[in-house]
Design an enzyme around this catalytic site. Structure first.
Site, PDB file in Angstrom:
ATOM      1  N   ASP A  31      14.378  29.782   5.402  1.00 54.67           N
ATOM      2  CA  ASP A  31      14.313  29.631   6.856  1.00 54.67           C
ATOM      3  C   ASP A  31      14.006  28.174   7.213  1.00 54.67           C
ATOM      4  O   ASP A  31      13.197  27.516   6.548  1.00 54.67           O
ATOM      5  CB  ASP A  31      13.236  30.557   7.425  1.00 54.67           C
ATOM      6  N   ILE A  32      14.624  27.687   8.264  1.00 51.66           N
ATOM      7  CA  ILE A  32      14.448  26.290   8.679  1.00 51.66           C
ATOM      8  C   ILE A  32      13.026  26.024   9.190  1.00 51.66           C
ATOM      9  O   ILE A  32      12.552  24.892   9.139  1.00 51.66           O
ATOM     10  CB  ILE A  32      15.514  25.927   9.748  1.00 51.66           C
ATOM     11  N   HIS A 101      20.094  39.650  10.002  1.00 50.11           N
ATOM     12  CA  HIS A 101      19.395  38.979   8.902  1.00 50.11           C
ATOM     13  C   HIS A 101      18.073  39.665   8.655  1.00 50.11           C
ATOM     14  O   HIS A 101      17.433  40.181   9.578  1.00 50.11           O
ATOM     15  CB  HIS A 101      19.188  37.490   9.187  1.00 50.11           C
TER      16      HIS A 101
HETATM   17  P1  DGP Z   1      15.299  35.673  14.412  1.00 56.95           P
HETATM   18  O1  DGP Z   1      14.288  35.125  15.377  1.00 56.95           O
HETATM   19  O2  DGP Z   1      14.863  36.995  13.796  1.00 56.95           O
HETATM   20  O3  DGP Z   1      16.689  35.720  15.010  1.00 56.95           O
HETATM   21  O4  DGP Z   1      15.324  34.650  13.206  1.00 56.95           O
HETATM   22  C1  DGP Z   1      16.184  33.560  13.141  1.00 56.95           C
HETATM   23  C2  DGP Z   1      15.627  32.630  12.113  1.00 56.95           C
HETATM   24  O5  DGP Z   1      16.637  31.731  11.728  1.00 56.95           O
HETATM   25  C3  DGP Z   1      14.455  31.781  12.594  1.00 56.95           C
HETATM   26  O6  DGP Z   1      13.295  32.103  11.815  1.00 56.95           O
HETATM   27  C4  DGP Z   1      14.887  30.353  12.365  1.00 56.95           C
HETATM   28  C5  DGP Z   1      16.083  30.486  11.458  1.00 56.95           C
HETATM   29  N1  DGP Z   1      17.142  29.517  11.692  1.00 56.95           N
HETATM   30  C6  DGP Z   1      17.762  29.259  12.867  1.00 56.95           C
HETATM   31  N2  DGP Z   1      18.714  28.345  12.690  1.00 56.95           N
HETATM   32  C7  DGP Z   1      18.714  28.028  11.360  1.00 56.95           C
HETATM   33  C8  DGP Z   1      19.488  27.147  10.574  1.00 56.95           C
HETATM   34  O7  DGP Z   1      20.404  26.450  11.025  1.00 56.95           O
HETATM   35  N3  DGP Z   1      19.182  27.084   9.244  1.00 56.95           N
HETATM   36  C9  DGP Z   1      18.193  27.851   8.694  1.00 56.95           C
HETATM   37  N4  DGP Z   1      17.978  27.701   7.388  1.00 56.95           N
HETATM   38  N5  DGP Z   1      17.457  28.707   9.415  1.00 56.95           N
HETATM   39  C10 DGP Z   1      17.712  28.789  10.733  1.00 56.95           C
END
Ligand code: DGP
Length: 114
Positions: A31-32, A101
């Site tokens: 996660d970012i 996810h």
């Molecule tokens: P949710 O809130 O359940 O939709 O989680 C989305 C997650 O995705 C959040 O914890 C941040 C992560 N995220 C969003 N954009 C990116 C990205 O471009 N890369 C990565 N690695 N994670 C991301």
């Protein structure tokens, strides 16, 4: 594949991500904005916008997401201390990326859901 979906782009290697596992059906990446020492997102390569779009025809992927999370947790020594699996659905559920996810969180004491 949805052309404006960032997770589709990550699964197609069109956007960079720190990928920790990949097979024909799934991609798992860090996660970012990690909320725990381990915070991995596991996604299907097929675009499914949210849990609301799961059906008898496509729901097999959910068990694959969970088994992948279990394997990663095991590999990181999280099985015994424990970990959390979360799927957020739509705005009030806290979903911000509309591609199904599974969050795998572990490596610290997690508090109650709020
Ligand atoms: P949710 O809130 O359940 O939709 O989680 C989305 C997650 O995705 C959040 O914890 C941040 C992560 N995220 C969003 N954009 C990116 C990205 O471009 N890369 C990565 N690695 N994670 C991301």
């Amino acid at each position: 594949m949805s052309s404006d979906c960032i997770f589709c782009k990550i699964s197609q290697h069109e956007l960079p991500a720190d990928i920790v596992y990949e097979d024909d059906d799934l991609v798992a990446f860090n996660d970012i904005g990690p909320q725990a020492p381990t915070h991995v997102l596991i996604i299907p390569k097929t675009h499914i916008a949210s849990v609301n779009e799961l059906t008898e025809a496509n729901c097999n992927v959910v068990s694959k997401l969970v088994l992948c999370a279990k394997t990663i947790a095991n590999e990181r020594g999280l099985a015994e201390p424990g970990y959390r699996l979360v799927m957020n659905c739509n705005a009030e559920g806290g979903q911000t990326v509309f591609h199904v996810h599974l969050h795998l969180l572990g490596g610290r004491q997690l508090k109650g859901l709020g």
